[in-house]
Design a protein around this motif. Sequence first.
Motif, mmCIF file in Angstrom:
data_model
loop_
_atom_site.group_PDB
_atom_site.id
_atom_site.type_symbol
_atom_site.label_atom_id
_atom_site.label_comp_id
_atom_site.label_asym_id
_atom_site.label_seq_id
_atom_site.Cartn_x
_atom_site.Cartn_y
_atom_site.Cartn_z
ATOM 1 N N GLY A 137 -85.179 -67.282 -40.054
ATOM 2 C CA GLY A 137 -83.690 -66.996 -40.057
ATOM 3 C C GLY A 137 -82.956 -67.906 -41.192
ATOM 4 O O GLY A 137 -83.655 -68.460 -42.164
ATOM 5 N N GLY A 138 -81.726 -67.460 -41.391
ATOM 6 C CA GLY A 138 -80.954 -67.996 -42.543
ATOM 7 C C GLY A 138 -79.883 -67.193 -42.845
ATOM 8 O O GLY A 138 -79.097 -66.450 -41.667
ATOM 9 N N LEU A 139 -79.220 -67.401 -43.631
ATOM 10 C CA LEU A 139 -77.892 -66.777 -44.314
ATOM 11 C C LEU A 139 -78.178 -65.362 -45.189
ATOM 12 O O LEU A 139 -79.019 -65.454 -45.970
ATOM 13 N N VAL A 140 -77.639 -64.346 -44.930
ATOM 14 C CA VAL A 140 -77.868 -63.102 -45.503
ATOM 15 C C VAL A 140 -76.587 -62.401 -45.700
ATOM 16 O O VAL A 140 -75.704 -62.207 -45.110
ATOM 17 N N GLN A 141 -76.612 -61.604 -46.654
ATOM 18 C CA GLN A 141 -75.254 -60.772 -46.980
ATOM 19 C C GLN A 141 -75.337 -59.644 -46.121
ATOM 20 O O GLN A 141 -76.369 -59.064 -45.900
ATOM 21 N N PRO A 142 -74.160 -59.039 -45.688
ATOM 22 C CA PRO A 142 -74.330 -57.543 -45.036
ATOM 23 C C PRO A 142 -74.788 -56.788 -45.681
ATOM 24 O O PRO A 142 -74.878 -56.729 -47.112
ATOM 25 N N GLY A 143 -75.455 -55.717 -44.896
ATOM 26 C CA GLY A 143 -76.463 -54.910 -45.739
ATOM 27 C C GLY A 143 -78.018 -55.346 -46.135
ATOM 28 O O GLY A 143 -78.629 -54.554 -46.434
ATOM 29 N N GLY A 144 -78.063 -56.444 -46.119
ATOM 30 C CA GLY A 144 -79.446 -57.219 -46.378
ATOM 31 C C GLY A 144 -80.437 -57.196 -45.190
ATOM 32 O O GLY A 144 -79.952 -56.764 -44.255
ATOM 33 N N SER A 145 -81.527 -57.838 -45.666
ATOM 34 C CA SER A 145 -82.502 -57.828 -44.645
ATOM 35 C C SER A 145 -83.164 -59.313 -44.437
ATOM 36 O O SER A 145 -83.039 -60.203 -45.206
ATOM 37 N N LEU A 205 -89.844 -59.513 -36.192
ATOM 38 C CA LEU A 205 -88.580 -58.618 -36.102
ATOM 39 C C LEU A 205 -87.948 -58.529 -37.684
ATOM 40 O O LEU A 205 -87.666 -59.522 -38.129
ATOM 41 N N GLN A 206 -88.354 -57.211 -37.781
ATOM 42 C CA GLN A 206 -87.775 -56.676 -39.420
ATOM 43 C C GLN A 206 -86.452 -56.341 -38.977
ATOM 44 O O GLN A 206 -86.193 -55.347 -38.301
ATOM 45 N N MET A 207 -85.348 -56.905 -39.726
ATOM 46 C CA MET A 207 -83.854 -56.460 -39.503
ATOM 47 C C MET A 207 -83.354 -56.132 -40.855
ATOM 48 O O MET A 207 -83.431 -56.908 -41.816
ATOM 49 N N ASN A 208 -83.056 -54.769 -40.997
ATOM 50 C CA ASN A 208 -82.372 -54.342 -42.086
ATOM 51 C C ASN A 208 -81.052 -54.020 -41.834
ATOM 52 O O ASN A 208 -80.641 -53.854 -40.675
ATOM 53 N N SER A 209 -80.314 -53.592 -42.856
ATOM 54 C CA SER A 209 -78.998 -53.080 -42.910
ATOM 55 C C SER A 209 -77.980 -54.143 -41.974
ATOM 56 O O SER A 209 -77.455 -53.606 -41.119
ATOM 57 N N LEU A 210 -78.136 -55.410 -42.292
ATOM 58 C CA LEU A 210 -77.490 -56.311 -41.240
ATOM 59 C C LEU A 210 -76.133 -56.232 -41.348
ATOM 60 O O LEU A 210 -75.531 -55.965 -42.364
ATOM 61 N N LYS A 211 -75.242 -56.414 -40.220
ATOM 62 C CA LYS A 211 -74.020 -56.426 -40.090
ATOM 63 C C LYS A 211 -73.463 -57.878 -39.710
ATOM 64 O O LYS A 211 -74.484 -58.506 -38.960
ATOM 65 N N PRO A 212 -72.541 -58.214 -39.876
ATOM 66 C CA PRO A 212 -71.771 -59.531 -39.409
ATOM 67 C C PRO A 212 -72.073 -59.611 -38.122
ATOM 68 O O PRO A 212 -72.184 -60.642 -37.396
#
Length: 115
Positions: free
Chosen positions: A9-17, A80-87
């Motif tokens: 877990g952590g902090l990521v920008q929108p669109g990041g993974s 859990l691979q999370m791509n195209s992350l949204k707020p």
Amino acid sequence: QVQLVESGGGLVQPGGSLRLSCAASGSIFRIYSMAWYRQAPGKQREVVARVVSSGATNYADSVKGRFTISRDNAKNTIYLQMNSLKPEDTAVYYCNLLSNDNDYWGQGTQVTVSS
């Protein structure tokens, strides 16, 4: 007897993974399923993705096409691979393990999607 250790877990920008990991340890006779849940502030806990013993997977509609759950049976670990992350993906993510005789939870890991 059974412990779930989460990481990634952590902090990521929108669109990041991000990729979350959950390793199960202890005395486990049989694993029927492992899953990722999440809970955002003021909202109900919801299942995000699940993998059952057959290997079949299930996803919440909100993450289909963006998230992928996978497992390493030898290590009793799921990812859990999370791509195209949204707020709106911002939440505490929890690992869940369903065995033959109990239902176990990890401590939760914070995922924050923000610019």
